[in-house]
Structure formats: structure tokens, C-alpha cells
Design an enzyme around this catalytic site. Structure first.
Site, PDB file in Angstrom:
ATOM      1  N   HIS A  62      79.806  46.121 -13.515  1.00  0.00           N
ATOM      2  CA  HIS A  62      81.295  45.212 -13.358  1.00  0.00           C
ATOM      3  C   HIS A  62      81.215  43.718 -13.533  1.00  0.00           C
ATOM      4  CE1 HIS A  62      80.203  45.258  -9.319  1.00  0.00           C
ATOM      5  NE2 HIS A  62      80.785  44.199  -9.144  1.00  0.00           N
ATOM      6  N   ASP A  64      82.997  40.294 -11.533  1.00  0.00           N
ATOM      7  CA  ASP A  64      84.073  40.136 -10.522  1.00  0.00           C
ATOM      8  C   ASP A  64      85.033  39.322 -10.904  1.00  0.00           C
ATOM      9  OD1 ASP A  64      82.071  41.174  -8.602  1.00  0.00           O
ATOM     10  OD2 ASP A  64      81.240  39.391  -8.048  1.00  0.00           O
ATOM     11  N   HIS A 119      77.259  42.896 -13.432  1.00  0.00           N
ATOM     12  CA  HIS A 119      76.045  43.246 -12.598  1.00  0.00           C
ATOM     13  C   HIS A 119      76.360  44.657 -11.895  1.00  0.00           C
ATOM     14  CE1 HIS A 119      79.115  40.985 -10.326  1.00  0.00           C
ATOM     15  NE2 HIS A 119      79.067  41.907  -9.303  1.00  0.00           N
ATOM     16  N   ARG A 129      70.552  49.691   2.172  1.00  0.00           N
ATOM     17  CA  ARG A 129      71.032  48.337   1.315  1.00  0.00           C
ATOM     18  C   ARG A 129      72.362  47.777   2.069  1.00  0.00           C
ATOM     19  NH1 ARG A 129      70.612  44.044  -2.250  1.00  0.00           N
ATOM     20  NH2 ARG A 129      72.397  43.095  -2.931  1.00  0.00           N
TER      21      ARG A 129
HETATM   22  O1  AKG Z   1      76.127  44.988  -2.967  1.00  0.00           O
HETATM   23  C1  AKG Z   1      75.760  44.247  -3.743  1.00  0.00           C
HETATM   24  O2  AKG Z   1      74.614  43.943  -3.841  1.00  0.00           O
HETATM   25  C2  AKG Z   1      76.960  43.852  -4.926  1.00  0.00           C
HETATM   26  C3  AKG Z   1      78.152  44.552  -4.596  1.00  0.00           C
HETATM   27  C4  AKG Z   1      79.403  44.044  -5.711  1.00  0.00           C
HETATM   28  O3  AKG Z   1      78.657  43.672  -6.653  1.00  0.00           O
HETATM   29  C5  AKG Z   1      80.482  43.794  -5.357  1.00  0.00           C
HETATM   30  O4  AKG Z   1      81.060  44.300  -4.072  1.00  0.00           O
HETATM   31  O5  AKG Z   1      81.225  43.364  -6.153  1.00  0.00           O
HETATM   32 FE   FE2 Z   2      80.476  42.350  -7.716  1.00  0.00          FE
END
Ligand code: AKG
Ligand code: FE2
Length: 193
Positions: A62, A64, A119, A129
Site C-alpha cells: 500500500h 500511506d 511498501h 517485529r
Molecule cells: O510496520 C511497518 O514497518 C510498516 C507498517 C505500515 O506500512 C503502516 O502501518 O502503514
Molecule cells: Fe504504511
């Protein structure tokens, strides 16, 4: 820190004043959010398999929607960004660094000079993680359109104007992986029109 980085980026494009973007995310009514993600270990996968056939997606691909995202994680890798040739590359995990991601609204404001980076996050077989992200967004009524100082005439504008609230609502009606800016792209004008 978010404002400092935005101001350096604005400077880099020669835009004046340098708070043109940072002021959008620093007022009282800004619609910014903070998210904490936890990806538990996924023992069924083999992270040494590099051909991509044995991956488990922790967070689907996606972009942001806001202006800029600031991410910090523990030392478990997983975040990947998508290059223009379609390949995915891993962002090294570094718990002492912040990772900045251009988001959709900044792509529109800069008429595509800065690109919103697609990403995703892959699950890890052994370690969990944890990431935290500050999504810097404008106020709901903020109008988002290419800055006039970046276009010589209206024909060069790649996007229709929208308000942040309109864009947010339109993302709710889309799938995570959709190109959510597409409905706001200006249609190329045919030379025969
Ligand atoms: O957790 C991550 O490294 C990225 C998460 C992400 O892209 C988001 O929450 O929009
Ligand atoms: Fe994101």
C-alpha cells in the site's frame, strides 16, 4: 522533527516559504495519527529462501494516504519498498533511526516531484517485529492540489483538487493495494479533442 524534514524537502524543490508543507501538519486541527504494529514470529516460513516463493505478508502492499510517515521499529527486518521496476527491496531494520516515507498527499502537492512509496511488511520466521508510525496529516478541510509555483499552467497539473476529508473517505471505499490516487488523476487530453 517531521516539520524539519518537510522543510528541508520543500527547500530542496526551491519552494518558498519553506514551511509551505510543514504548516499543513503542525496546526491544532491536523488529522495526524500514531499507529503501533506488532508482527508475531511466523515459524512456518523460511526466511533464507530468497526467491520470494515462501513469504508471508504481515502488512499488505500500500501507500500511506497522508503527507509524510515517520517510522521507527525494533531490530527485526520486514519492511520492503517497491521500486519502479516492480521489484521489492528490504529496508534494513535500525532501532536507532527514523524512516521517512512520502505519502499520497505530498505526491499531489508536489505534482509528482516526490513519489508516494509503495511498501509492505513480510513476517519473520523467528523474531517478532514492532513498529510505530506517525502519519502526519493535514486538517480535514485542507485542500490538496498541486502547488501553483510548481506548474506553469493548469495543463501541467496532474491531479484534481480534493480536500483531505474527501481523500480519506475515498480510501475507505478502496482496497489497501489500490492506487488510491487514480480517481483524482487528471485524464490526459487527447490532441484530437
Ligand atoms: O510496520 C511497518 O514497518 C510498516 C507498517 C505500515 O506500512 C503502516 O502501518 O502503514
Ligand atoms: Fe504504511
Amino acid at each position: 522533527m517531521t516539520c524539519d524534514v518537510l522543510e528541508m524537502m520543500t527547500d530542496g524543490l526551491g519552494i518558498k516559504p519553506r514551511n509551505t508543507h510543514s504548516k499543513l501538519v503542525s496546526g491544532e486541527n491536523t488529522d495526524s495519527i500514531f499507529r503501533l504494529n506488532h508482527y508475531p514470529p511466523c515459524p512456518l516460513i523460511n526466511n533464507n529462501n530468497t526467491n520470494g516463493s515462501n513469504i508471508v505478508i504481515g502488512f499488505g502492499e500500500h501507500t500511506d494516504p497522508q503527507i509524510i510517515s515517520v517510522l521507527r521499529s525494533n531490530n527485526t527486518c520486514g519492511l520492503q519498498i517497491n521500486l519502479s521496476d516492480g521489484s521489492w527491496i528490504s529496508v534494513p531494520s535500525d532501532p536507532s533511526s527514523f524512516f521517512f516515507n512520502v505519502s499520497d498527499s505530498l505526491q499531489v502537492l508536489t505534482n509528482g516531484r516526490f513519489k508516494s512509496v509503495k511498501h509492505r511488511v513480510l513476517a519473520n520466521s523467528r523474531k517478532s517485529r514492532v513498529s510505530m508510525i506517525y502519519f502526519a496529516g493535514p486538517s480535514l478541510t485542507q485542500r490538496i492540489a498541486p502547488l501553483t509555483c510548481l506548474i506553469d499552467n493548469e495543463d501541467e497539473s496532474l491531479y484534481e483538487e480534493f480536500t483531505w476529508s474527501e481523500y480519506k473517505n475515498s480510501t475507505y471505499n478502496s482496497r489497501l493495494s489500490d492506487n488510491r490516487l487514480q480517481p483524482f488523476e487528471k485524464k490526459a487530453v487527447s490532441l484530437n479533442d
